[in-house]
Design a protein around this motif. Sequence first.
Motif, mmCIF file in Angstrom:
data_model
loop_
_atom_site.group_PDB
_atom_site.id
_atom_site.type_symbol
_atom_site.label_atom_id
_atom_site.label_comp_id
_atom_site.label_asym_id
_atom_site.label_seq_id
_atom_site.Cartn_x
_atom_site.Cartn_y
_atom_site.Cartn_z
ATOM 1 N N GLN A 102 0.820 -1.212 0.000
ATOM 2 C CA GLN A 102 0.000 0.000 0.000
ATOM 3 C C GLN A 102 0.855 1.264 0.000
ATOM 4 O O GLN A 102 0.375 2.332 -0.371
ATOM 5 C CB GLN A 102 -0.959 -0.020 1.185
ATOM 6 C CG GLN A 102 -2.016 -1.106 1.061
ATOM 7 C CD GLN A 102 -3.050 -1.075 2.159
ATOM 8 O OE1 GLN A 102 -3.137 -0.131 2.937
ATOM 9 N NE2 GLN A 102 -3.866 -2.126 2.238
ATOM 10 N N ASP A 103 2.128 1.140 0.371
ATOM 11 C CA ASP A 103 3.034 2.278 0.218
ATOM 12 C C ASP A 103 3.324 2.550 -1.255
ATOM 13 O O ASP A 103 3.634 3.672 -1.642
ATOM 14 C CB ASP A 103 4.349 2.013 0.959
ATOM 15 C CG ASP A 103 4.210 2.121 2.472
ATOM 16 O OD1 ASP A 103 3.189 2.678 2.936
ATOM 17 O OD2 ASP A 103 5.122 1.645 3.181
ATOM 18 N N ILE A 104 3.223 1.509 -2.075
ATOM 19 C CA ILE A 104 3.449 1.671 -3.515
ATOM 20 C C ILE A 104 2.183 2.137 -4.204
ATOM 21 O O ILE A 104 2.192 3.108 -4.968
ATOM 22 C CB ILE A 104 3.950 0.344 -4.118
ATOM 23 C CG1 ILE A 104 5.270 -0.062 -3.482
ATOM 24 C CG2 ILE A 104 4.112 0.474 -5.640
ATOM 25 C CD1 ILE A 104 5.737 -1.454 -3.879
ATOM 26 N N VAL A 105 1.080 1.415 -3.969
ATOM 27 C CA VAL A 105 -0.236 1.814 -4.480
ATOM 28 C C VAL A 105 -1.198 1.784 -3.298
ATOM 29 O O VAL A 105 -1.486 0.713 -2.757
ATOM 30 C CB VAL A 105 -0.736 0.890 -5.599
ATOM 31 C CG1 VAL A 105 -2.110 1.351 -6.087
ATOM 32 C CG2 VAL A 105 0.240 0.849 -6.765
ATOM 33 N N GLY A 106 -1.688 2.946 -2.931
ATOM 34 C CA GLY A 106 -2.444 3.087 -1.687
ATOM 35 C C GLY A 106 -3.887 2.652 -1.771
ATOM 36 O O GLY A 106 -4.802 3.442 -1.516
ATOM 37 N N SER A 107 -4.091 1.370 -2.092
ATOM 38 C CA SER A 107 -5.451 0.834 -2.141
ATOM 39 C C SER A 107 -5.707 -0.012 -0.903
ATOM 40 O O SER A 107 -4.943 -0.957 -0.632
ATOM 41 C CB SER A 107 -5.644 -0.025 -3.390
ATOM 42 O OG SER A 107 -6.823 -0.795 -3.288
ATOM 43 N N PRO A 108 -6.780 0.240 -0.174
ATOM 44 C CA PRO A 108 -7.077 -0.572 1.004
ATOM 45 C C PRO A 108 -7.451 -2.005 0.666
ATOM 46 O O PRO A 108 -7.465 -2.864 1.546
ATOM 47 C CB PRO A 108 -8.257 0.172 1.646
ATOM 48 C CG PRO A 108 -8.896 0.929 0.536
ATOM 49 C CD PRO A 108 -7.773 1.325 -0.368
ATOM 50 N N ALA A 109 -7.740 -2.303 -0.600
ATOM 51 C CA ALA A 109 -8.105 -3.660 -0.999
ATOM 52 C C ALA A 109 -6.893 -4.575 -1.100
ATOM 53 O O ALA A 109 -7.027 -5.799 -1.092
ATOM 54 C CB ALA A 109 -8.840 -3.629 -2.339
#
Length: 441
Positions: free
Chosen positions: A164-171
Amino acid sequence: MNAYKHVVYWHDTEPVTLGEPLRESVECDVCIVGGGFTGLWTAYFLKEAEPALDIRVVEANHSGYGASGRADGFVTPTIGKDIQALVKEFGLQRALDASKAVGRSILEIGRFARRNRVDVEYEANDYLMVATDAAQLKRLEHDRDLAERMGAAQPEILSRQDSQDIVGSPAVLASMRTGGALVNPFKLARGIARVVRDKGVTIYDKSPCLRVEPGVRPTVVTAGGRVRADKVVLATNVHMDAFPPFRNKVVPIWTYAMVSEPLTDEQLSRVAWAGREGLVEAKSLLTCARFTHDNRLMFAGGPAPYYYGRDKRQRNMNRPEVYRAIRQEFLRFFPMWGDIEFTYAYGGTADVVRDYAPHFGTLNGGNILYGYGYCGNGIAATHTGGKVLRDLALGKETDYSRLLFVDDERRKPPASFPPEPALYVGARAVARLMDWKESRA
């Protein structure tokens, strides 16, 4: 739904001036049927190898109109939907050779664009394969283990927080970084067409092939003329079913995408995504997301339907139920972007074959060649395929003509699909089976 523009976003990024259609009978060394990536790369590599060849391309519309210009723009090292099956059939070494060849194509496409000053909006920023549940995490682990067995670079499975640090998606629960790039596929197709024209290749636009008449020198017949050639290359991908030997080898599956207005700085700040990596969910019927060059957000996924009777008509771009499903998936990944307005909503067909991997080969004593079966993962694989078809056309035994993609005594063409109505019932059952298998992986 009426606010959506049912036009392929990429097609609005560059104007098209149509070339002349075929209006006469001509002869040449090589006639290529299809002006998409497979046909264009084949023409390019043949001209690089043998500049004196007279090469003609007949294209039903214009280069980039079909699947090549509708792709999501992910340039990946994918060699088939089921790498485990390829390893089982051909062994680790041959699977690794194919994977390396397609991996090299990722870099070579970037070099082609730079060398020929073709602005394809190339971004060499990898992509992130993400897991959103336990089954998908297991698939990442299987892929990692297979890469290790093949002797390839061992990818690291990243934790939820690192992902999520790379792509901040909660999924996203976990991820694996994979080498790759992003391009504007339409600009790439148009750019290759310009380059091969400059090398002396003739491309006839608005010249759909009606049939190919086999013979010592086969003939390609269009509504306006005929091309008699020493070699004919069939490179029509999802439209290969128009030719009798391939009538039941390919099924057209529809895939859909939505593209937003350019995001504002405030909207961009809500989601960590500094590296602009492509995002791909670890499942067979892909959900993927990426930024375009002008910071629009493309999101693709949801249903991948087959429509009865091999329906490829453009009216299938107007499917409100599909776009509702895509929007729902988008909000699962990015609830913080609930206010984003999508303006483009469109689709296109991908060719699916029974073994989920590309096929190249020859017919009619070697003077009719073919390449197809990318299953929606063709940007890099078509570049590799162009080299395969070059060497098959020139009758050369090379590392490319020996790749596992080639149909020969070691590998047979894919099994046939059944006719309707069994095909429609089977296609729906396969989609349900894939969902079930992935939920239990």
